[in-house]
Design a protein around this motif. Structure first.
Motif, PDB file in Angstrom:
ATOM      1  N   GLY A 277       0.786  -1.228   0.000  1.00 40.11           N
ATOM      2  CA  GLY A 277       0.000   0.000   0.000  1.00 40.11           C
ATOM      3  C   GLY A 277       0.814   1.272   0.000  1.00 40.11           C
ATOM      4  N   THR A 278       2.136   1.158  -0.136  1.00 42.11           N
ATOM      5  CA  THR A 278       2.944   2.381  -0.197  1.00 42.11           C
ATOM      6  C   THR A 278       2.860   3.033  -1.579  1.00 42.11           C
ATOM      7  N   LEU A 279       2.569   2.221  -2.603  1.00 43.00           N
ATOM      8  CA  LEU A 279       2.276   2.730  -3.938  1.00 43.00           C
ATOM      9  C   LEU A 279       0.879   2.281  -4.336  1.00 43.00           C
ATOM     10  N   ARG A 280       0.236   3.059  -5.190  1.00 47.40           N
ATOM     11  CA  ARG A 280      -1.049   2.619  -5.727  1.00 47.40           C
ATOM     12  C   ARG A 280      -1.156   3.019  -7.188  1.00 47.40           C
ATOM     13  N   ARG A 281      -1.918   2.218  -7.920  1.00 50.76           N
ATOM     14  CA  ARG A 281      -2.166   2.496  -9.327  1.00 50.76           C
ATOM     15  C   ARG A 281      -3.099   3.700  -9.457  1.00 50.76           C
ATOM     16  N   LEU A 282      -2.862   4.495 -10.498  1.00 51.87           N
ATOM     17  CA  LEU A 282      -3.737   5.623 -10.795  1.00 51.87           C
ATOM     18  C   LEU A 282      -4.668   5.337 -11.955  1.00 51.87           C
ATOM     19  N   SER A 283      -4.371   4.289 -12.733  1.00 53.48           N
ATOM     20  CA  SER A 283      -5.186   3.966 -13.897  1.00 53.48           C
ATOM     21  C   SER A 283      -4.920   2.529 -14.292  1.00 53.48           C
ATOM     22  N   GLU A 284      -5.909   1.900 -14.898  1.00 54.82           N
ATOM     23  CA  GLU A 284      -5.746   0.543 -15.409  1.00 54.82           C
ATOM     24  C   GLU A 284      -5.239   0.543 -16.847  1.00 54.82           C
ATOM     25  N   VAL A 285      -5.097   1.727 -17.434  1.00 52.89           N
ATOM     26  CA  VAL A 285      -4.572   1.807 -18.800  1.00 52.89           C
ATOM     27  C   VAL A 285      -3.078   1.502 -18.771  1.00 52.89           C
ATOM     28  N   ALA A 286      -2.651   0.503 -19.524  1.00 52.48           N
ATOM     29  CA  ALA A 286      -1.247   0.092 -19.569  1.00 52.48           C
ATOM     30  C   ALA A 286      -0.668   0.413 -20.940  1.00 52.48           C
ATOM     31  N   LEU A 287       0.528   0.940 -20.944  1.00 49.60           N
ATOM     32  CA  LEU A 287       1.227   1.262 -22.193  1.00 49.60           C
ATOM     33  C   LEU A 287       2.147   0.096 -22.556  1.00 49.60           C
TER      34      LEU A 287
END
Length: 332
Positions: A277-287
């Protein structure tokens, strides 16, 4: 006839050969068409190359080079024997390497990987390799030299030998002629941010414009950064974005964890931080990236057992990560 004696050399053959060093100087000078170029490759002076070539010509009784004002040209006699001499040196190197490998610790393997992968993916899993092979010693090098600069190279068995590397996990194109190569991890980048920051949505991040960029693959012509991600996500790239560039992923990770901005990263490389939980995703869009992680080692008829074992273990780790059963049972 025994295969080890079928090419026996005649008695007294050493007296017929000029010094090996002189032949080596000739090979480099003929290949580079330059005494100066040969001197640079051999880390000697041009005068030393010239002296060795002159002594060799006198001993053989044949001219090997035509001297011009600022360059040299190999003679027809020199060019005629150059390929066979190169084959002989290659065979000599192979024989010495084989002897050296027999004298090395059989359970030691030297592995090279780029710093973020080595630290965040490989090291946390190494205990499972040691569970299989408690006698093994893995010497891990974290280096950006394991990142491709162009398709197809420069990745050769001789380059591995010079660097003392048995196996590399390369971040790149996967095009390695004459090398054994297997895909280990496909890479697609997603935006992450430190959970402790006040940024809760990708829109807020883009509006603020604090974007972190990892330049690990910056030596190549490939581009997979924020501008490309915004295009893939159908979002405008912020006109006032402040992109902060870092030379490798570990630096970018630290900047992200300390709240300095949002970062595009392969989620598998920060799975510990995402789970904690120290990082979290901001979007499910992957490049998607053209670069992926590949297991690469020289093609050899009889590779050292420890190299084969390590490669098999890496492939089992790939299967575990994708929810499949490993092919080799892991000791409990």
């Amino acid at each position: 006839m025994n295969e080890h004696t079928r090419s026996s050399l005649p008695a007294g053959f050493m007296r017929r050969l000029p010094p090996l060093a002189a032949l080596a100087y000739f090979e480099v000078a003929a290949r580079t068409r330059s005494f100066v170029g040969a001197a640079k490759e051999l880390s000697v002076t041009p005068a030393a190359v010239s002296h060795q070539i002159k002594a060799l010509e006198e001993q053989l009784g044949v001219a090997l080079f035509i001297r011009h004002h600022r360059r040299v040209t190999p003679t027809a006699a020199a060019l005629s024997i150059l390929p066979r001499l190169q084959d002989g040196f290659a065979a000599l190197v192979d024989a010495v390497d084989e002897l050296r490998s027999q004298g090395e610790a059989k359970d030691v393997i030297t592995v090279c990987a780029e710093p973020l992968f080595a630290t965040k993916w490989l090291v946390p899993r190494l205990h499972r390799f040691y569970a299989r092979h408690p006698e093994a010693e893995v010497r891990l090098q974290a280096s950006l030299h394991s990142v491709d600069t162009a398709p197809g190279g420069p990745v050769t068995a001789s380059a591995f030998s010079r660097a003392g590397i048995d196996l590399a996990i390369r971040f790149g194109y996967g095009e390695y002629p004459d090398m054994d190569s297997s895909l280990l991890l496909e890479v697609a980048l997603e935006p992450v941010v430190a959970s402790a920051t006040g940024r809760s949505t990708i829109a807020e991040v883009l509006d603020e414009g604090a974007l972190l960029t990892d330049n690990t693959a910056g030596r190549s012509n490939e581009r997979f950064g924020w501008r490309e991600w915004c295009e893939a996500a159908g979002k405008p790239f912020p006109a006032d974005a402040r992109e902060h560039h870092f030379g490798n992923g570990l630096l970018a990770l630290e900047a992200t964890l300390t709240g300095q901005g949002a970062w595009l990263v392969c989620p598998e490389l920060v799975e510990t931080e995402l789970a904690a939980g120290t990082l979290r995703r901001l979007s499910e869009v992957a490049l998607p990236c053209r670069f992926h992680y590949f297991i690469v080692s020289p093609e050899r008829a009889s590779p050292r057992a420890i190299v084969t074992d390590f490669r098999d273990w890496l492939l089992d780790e790939r299967r575990l990560a994708s929810g499949q059963e490993p092919e080799t049972a892991v000791p409990g």
